[in-house]
Design a protein around this motif. Structure first.
Motif, PDB file in Angstrom:
ATOM      1  N   PRO A  81       0.832  -1.205   0.000  1.00  0.00           N
ATOM      2  CA  PRO A  81       0.000   0.000   0.000  1.00  0.00           C
ATOM      3  C   PRO A  81       0.863   1.251   0.000  1.00  0.00           C
ATOM      4  CG  PRO A  81       0.015  -1.012   2.172  1.00  0.00           C
ATOM      5  CD  PRO A  81       0.709  -1.962   1.259  1.00  0.00           C
ATOM      6  N   PRO A  82       0.311   2.360  -0.494  1.00  0.00           N
ATOM      7  CA  PRO A  82       1.084   3.600  -0.530  1.00  0.00           C
ATOM      8  C   PRO A  82       1.384   4.113   0.867  1.00  0.00           C
ATOM      9  CG  PRO A  82      -1.210   4.021  -1.103  1.00  0.00           C
ATOM     10  CD  PRO A  82      -1.057   2.541  -1.011  1.00  0.00           C
ATOM     11  N   ALA A  83       2.576   4.662   1.021  1.00  0.00           N
ATOM     12  CA  ALA A  83       2.979   5.241   2.301  1.00  0.00           C
ATOM     13  C   ALA A  83       3.802   6.481   2.016  1.00  0.00           C
ATOM     14  CB  ALA A  83       3.796   4.242   3.120  1.00  0.00           C
ATOM     15  N   LEU A  84       3.458   7.568   2.669  1.00  0.00           N
ATOM     16  CA  LEU A  84       4.172   8.820   2.461  1.00  0.00           C
ATOM     17  C   LEU A  84       5.457   8.804   3.268  1.00  0.00           C
ATOM     18  CD1 LEU A  84       4.199  11.594   1.154  1.00  0.00           C
ATOM     19  CD2 LEU A  84       3.034  12.495   3.167  1.00  0.00           C
ATOM     20  N   GLY A  85       6.558   9.028   2.571  1.00  0.00           N
ATOM     21  CA  GLY A  85       7.853   9.105   3.236  1.00  0.00           C
ATOM     22  C   GLY A  85       8.731  10.096   2.512  1.00  0.00           C
ATOM     23  N   ASP A  86       9.947  10.194   2.947  1.00  0.00           N
ATOM     24  CA  ASP A  86      10.902  11.132   2.374  1.00  0.00           C
ATOM     25  C   ASP A  86      11.339  10.626   1.001  1.00  0.00           C
ATOM     26  OD1 ASP A  86      12.934  12.835   1.751  1.00  0.00           O
ATOM     27  OD2 ASP A  86      13.957  12.683   3.676  1.00  0.00           O
ATOM     28  N   PRO A  87      11.074  11.370  -0.092  1.00  0.00           N
ATOM     29  CA  PRO A  87      11.487  10.912  -1.421  1.00  0.00           C
ATOM     30  C   PRO A  87      12.992  10.765  -1.568  1.00  0.00           C
ATOM     31  CG  PRO A  87       9.882  12.706  -1.586  1.00  0.00           C
ATOM     32  CD  PRO A  87      10.315  12.630  -0.151  1.00  0.00           C
ATOM     33  N   VAL A  88      13.760  11.387  -0.692  1.00  0.00           N
ATOM     34  CA  VAL A  88      15.209  11.287  -0.761  1.00  0.00           C
ATOM     35  C   VAL A  88      15.708  10.041  -0.043  1.00  0.00           C
ATOM     36  CG1 VAL A  88      17.378  12.447  -0.171  1.00  0.00           C
ATOM     37  CG2 VAL A  88      15.419  13.784  -0.929  1.00  0.00           C
ATOM     38  N   VAL A  95       2.786  10.613  -3.304  1.00  0.00           N
ATOM     39  CA  VAL A  95       3.626  11.801  -3.126  1.00  0.00           C
ATOM     40  C   VAL A  95       3.232  12.888  -4.110  1.00  0.00           C
ATOM     41  CG1 VAL A  95       5.989  12.685  -3.372  1.00  0.00           C
ATOM     42  CG2 VAL A  95       5.578  10.555  -2.138  1.00  0.00           C
ATOM     43  N   GLY A  96       2.948  12.512  -5.351  1.00  0.00           N
ATOM     44  CA  GLY A  96       2.575  13.502  -6.343  1.00  0.00           C
ATOM     45  C   GLY A  96       1.289  14.222  -6.038  1.00  0.00           C
ATOM     46  N   ASN A  97       0.470  13.648  -5.145  1.00  0.00           N
ATOM     47  CA  ASN A  97      -0.831  14.258  -4.851  1.00  0.00           C
ATOM     48  C   ASN A  97      -0.936  14.874  -3.465  1.00  0.00           C
ATOM     49  OD1 ASN A  97      -3.045  13.737  -7.079  1.00  0.00           O
ATOM     50  ND2 ASN A  97      -1.682  11.961  -7.089  1.00  0.00           N
ATOM     51  N   VAL A  98      -0.030  14.531  -2.559  1.00  0.00           N
ATOM     52  CA  VAL A  98      -0.104  15.123  -1.218  1.00  0.00           C
ATOM     53  C   VAL A  98       1.164  15.876  -0.846  1.00  0.00           C
ATOM     54  CG1 VAL A  98      -1.680  13.299  -0.468  1.00  0.00           C
ATOM     55  CG2 VAL A  98       0.758  13.099   0.043  1.00  0.00           C
ATOM     56  N   ALA A  99       2.203  15.789  -1.675  1.00  0.00           N
ATOM     57  CA  ALA A  99       3.475  16.454  -1.365  1.00  0.00           C
ATOM     58  C   ALA A  99       4.001  17.126  -2.621  1.00  0.00           C
ATOM     59  CB  ALA A  99       4.484  15.473  -0.788  1.00  0.00           C
ATOM     60  N   ASP A 143       7.296  13.812   7.250  1.00  0.00           N
ATOM     61  CA  ASP A 143       6.407  12.832   6.629  1.00  0.00           C
ATOM     62  C   ASP A 143       5.071  13.419   6.190  1.00  0.00           C
ATOM     63  OD1 ASP A 143       8.250  10.801   6.817  1.00  0.00           O
ATOM     64  OD2 ASP A 143       7.509  10.085   8.747  1.00  0.00           O
ATOM     65  N   GLN A 144       5.012  14.713   5.940  1.00  0.00           N
ATOM     66  CA  GLN A 144       3.798  15.349   5.449  1.00  0.00           C
ATOM     67  C   GLN A 144       4.149  16.335   4.347  1.00  0.00           C
ATOM     68  OE1 GLN A 144       0.605  14.681   6.266  1.00  0.00           O
ATOM     69  NE2 GLN A 144       1.271  13.096   7.714  1.00  0.00           N
ATOM     70  N   GLY A 145       3.207  16.550   3.446  1.00  0.00           N
ATOM     71  CA  GLY A 145       3.394  17.505   2.370  1.00  0.00           C
ATOM     72  C   GLY A 145       2.441  18.675   2.502  1.00  0.00           C
ATOM     73  N   THR A 146       2.296  19.417   1.404  1.00  0.00           N
ATOM     74  CA  THR A 146       1.441  20.608   1.434  1.00  0.00           C
ATOM     75  C   THR A 146       0.292  20.513   0.442  1.00  0.00           C
ATOM     76  OG1 THR A 146       2.784  21.772  -0.216  1.00  0.00           O
ATOM     77  CG2 THR A 146       3.390  22.056   2.104  1.00  0.00           C
ATOM     78  N   GLY A 147       0.002  19.329  -0.063  1.00  0.00           N
ATOM     79  CA  GLY A 147      -1.159  19.211  -0.926  1.00  0.00           C
ATOM     80  C   GLY A 147      -0.805  18.797  -2.343  1.00  0.00           C
ATOM     81  N   PRO A 148      -1.810  18.878  -3.236  1.00  0.00           N
ATOM     82  CA  PRO A 148      -3.118  19.500  -3.032  1.00  0.00           C
ATOM     83  C   PRO A 148      -4.056  18.712  -2.115  1.00  0.00           C
ATOM     84  CG  PRO A 148      -2.996  18.496  -5.203  1.00  0.00           C
ATOM     85  CD  PRO A 148      -1.623  18.428  -4.633  1.00  0.00           C
ATOM     86  N   PHE A 149      -3.786  17.416  -1.897  1.00  0.00           N
ATOM     87  CA  PHE A 149      -4.601  16.628  -0.982  1.00  0.00           C
ATOM     88  C   PHE A 149      -3.925  16.495   0.376  1.00  0.00           C
ATOM     89  CE2 PHE A 149      -6.253  14.997  -5.042  1.00  0.00           C
ATOM     90  CZ  PHE A 149      -7.619  14.928  -4.780  1.00  0.00           C
ATOM     91  N   LYS A 150      -4.730  16.197   1.378  1.00  0.00           N
ATOM     92  CA  LYS A 150      -4.242  15.736   2.668  1.00  0.00           C
ATOM     93  C   LYS A 150      -4.658  14.283   2.824  1.00  0.00           C
ATOM     94  CE  LYS A 150      -4.281  20.211   5.038  1.00  0.00           C
ATOM     95  NZ  LYS A 150      -4.791  20.993   6.188  1.00  0.00           N
ATOM     96  N   ALA A 151      -3.776  13.486   3.412  1.00  0.00           N
ATOM     97  CA  ALA A 151      -4.024  12.055   3.539  1.00  0.00           C
ATOM     98  C   ALA A 151      -4.296  11.683   4.987  1.00  0.00           C
ATOM     99  CB  ALA A 151      -2.829  11.264   3.027  1.00  0.00           C
ATOM    100  N   THR A 152      -5.308  10.875   5.203  1.00  0.00           N
ATOM    101  CA  THR A 152      -5.608  10.323   6.526  1.00  0.00           C
ATOM    102  C   THR A 152      -5.856   8.825   6.364  1.00  0.00           C
ATOM    103  OG1 THR A 152      -7.972  10.825   6.272  1.00  0.00           O
ATOM    104  CG2 THR A 152      -6.591  12.453   7.422  1.00  0.00           C
ATOM    105  N   ARG A 153      -5.559   8.082   7.406  1.00  0.00           N
ATOM    106  CA  ARG A 153      -5.775   6.642   7.392  1.00  0.00           C
ATOM    107  C   ARG A 153      -7.158   6.353   7.956  1.00  0.00           C
ATOM    108  NH1 ARG A 153      -3.000   2.860   4.728  1.00  0.00           N
ATOM    109  NH2 ARG A 153      -1.073   3.897   5.362  1.00  0.00           N
TER     110      ARG A 153
END
Length: 490
Positions: free
Chosen positions: A29-36, A48-52, A161-171
């Protein structure tokens, strides 16, 4: 891996305020993390492309749209890009300030030499914060494709572990729920957009689409296309992105048959690209024998091997067999002596799934008659003589194509071609830059550093009511405005 879909998504799916169920083909499943910090899975890239978002992002059609930067300007000489940040906050409530963004970008650039996408952006001299909301990127030489690179999810900006959008993600339960709210126009009610994002292997994702459990399937490749082609899909559901990129074989080790340039040249010429492309069953996919793809900026005539204009006549095929008999001598006599060990197979690391099996079948058909040799699939993670490359170009520049075969990234390379690429990076004169690229491609092609076959294949399944989806040349798909009619996306 269970298919992660919100149970609350049952019922009518055509209402504008209904959450869209979207599934990315993948094993986790998708998980937001540091792309680096780590390689991103296909599902991670979509997330990442949609929340960061980065400074800029792609819209549905693959055009550059504002991201964290609300607007930007480019100097007349192309050496300076100035971005004005939108007023926004990180998830913990802190204001997004230019100095924070600069720090994150500098971390991205510090990794520039570790993969071809970041390597292609190496002309950046410095990134500076001019004010709290203004950032300047200074270049050593003009890069008209800089925005296309910055829009890639690999340059998404993540803090804690969070971005600025355009979406916000919640579990929610076992699913990721992406949401964003658009202010209403002239007193209208605010509009809320939601997407339930999940991941599943291709077979389960396609079945879920056919059964109406998911409305959008993303991330399809040539490895799993046969799964979609074999399903009873609604008319128009299968969409193919018109991508450019690399799709073929690269030598994977410094020894063995792949290390011999004469062997590489033989296998390259003997490969029936038209038959391979036909076996894959991709509509309108054209075989090619060039590293660079026609239509790239500044590329008028990609370097063709001398044999590409000649048909594969029986006489020409016989000459290839004679070369193969010399390079891979057959045992003497009518029968192979029982004491003669079979030849070590040429091992090829292939895409997983039925697409890889189709490719292997064609390689065996074209290569094994050449001499005393066999072809086999390499074990996952095991040693291989050749590795199948299936990568979409991140921009319309030829730089990424050629820089993918720098000595830093591949075991068999051309130091002279690398010098030409270094010279191209530093020149500000576009015709000279294009000439460096042409010479580098010619050297790489003559040395058979890559055996090209065609453009990559990227496919999606799109359900009724998902009017905001568009195919695009980068195969990057925003999840915004999926229910909006084309031309009305925000």
């Amino acid at each position: 891996m269970p298919l992660l879909v919100l149970a609350a998504l049952g019922g009518c799916r055509n209402q504008d305020n209904e959450a869209v169920s979207a599934t990315v083909i993948g094993d986790r499943p998708p998980a937001l993390g540091d792309p680096v910090a780590k390689p991103l899975s296909p599902a991670d890239l979509v997330l990442v492309g949609n929340v960061a978002q980065g400074l800029v992002r792609f819209d549905a059609a693959g055009n550059i749209a504002p991201g964290l930067a609300e607007r930007w300007a480019v100097s007349d000489d192309g050496l300076s890009y100035v971005f004005r940040l939108q007023k926004t906050n990180w998830s913990d409530g802190r204001k997004v300030r230019a100095r924070d963004v600069v720090r994150l970008l500098q971390r991205q650039l510090a990794r520039a030499g570790r993969d071809p996408v970041r390597d292609s952006i190496g002309a950046i001299a410095q990134v500076v914060a001019m004010t709290d909301r203004v950032i300047a990127i200074e270049l050593n030489a003009p890069r008209p494709h800089l925005l296309q690179l910055l829009a890639q999810p690999e340059f998404g900006l993540v803090s804690n572990d969070q971005g600025t959008g355009p979406f916000k993600a919640t579990r929610k339960d076992e699913a990721l729920l992406l949401s964003r709210t658009l202010p209403g126009f002239d007193g209208d009610q605010d509009q809320k957009q939601e997407v339930a994002l999940s991941a599943a292997p291709a077979e389960r994702a396609v079945k879920a689409f056919v059964d109406g459990q998911t409305e959008l399937v993303l991330g399809g490749t040539v490895g799993d296309l046969a799964v979609a082609l074999g399903a009873k899909l609604p008319r128009g559901a299968l969409r193919l992105d018109p991508v450019a990129g690399l799709f073929g074989l690269v030598p994977a080790r410094k020894d063995g048959p792949a290390a011999d340039p004469e062997v590489r040249a033989l296998l390259d010429e003997a490969l029936d690209r038209a038959a391979l492309v036909g076996a894959l069953g991709v509509p309108d996919l054209q075989p090619r024998a060039t590293i660079l793809q026609p239509g790239l900026d500044g590329v008028s005539a990609p370097a063709q091997p001398a044999w590409s204009a000649s048909p594969m006549t029986p006489e020409r095929r016989q000459l290839l067999v004679e070369t193969g008999d010399r390079l891979f001598p057959r045992p003497s006599g009518a029968q192979q002596p029982p004491t003669l060990e079979p030849p070590r197979p040429i091992l090829v690391a292939l895409p997983p799934g039925p697409g890889g099996a189709i490719i292997l079948q064609r390689l065996k058909a074209d290569w094994e008659p050449l001499g005393h040799l066999t072809v086999a699939a390499a074990k996952p993670g095991g040693p291989a003589d050749f590795r199948w490359v299936d990568s979409v170009a991140p921009s319309t520049s030829p730089a990424w194509f050629l820089r993918s075969f720098r000595c830093e990234f591949v075991p068999i390379c051309s130091e002279e071609a690398d010098k030409l690429l270094d010279a191209a990076r530093l020149t500000g004169f576009v015709p000279q830059r294009n000439a460096f690229f042409a010479d580098a491609e010619r050297m790489m092609r003559e040395s058979v550093l890559f055996i090209p076959v065609a453009a990559p294949v990227r496919w999606s399944l799109v359900g009724r009511g998902i009017d905001g989806f568009s195919e695009n040349r980068f195969a990057r798909h925003t999840l915004t405005d999926l229910r909006a009619k084309r031309g009305t996306q925000d």
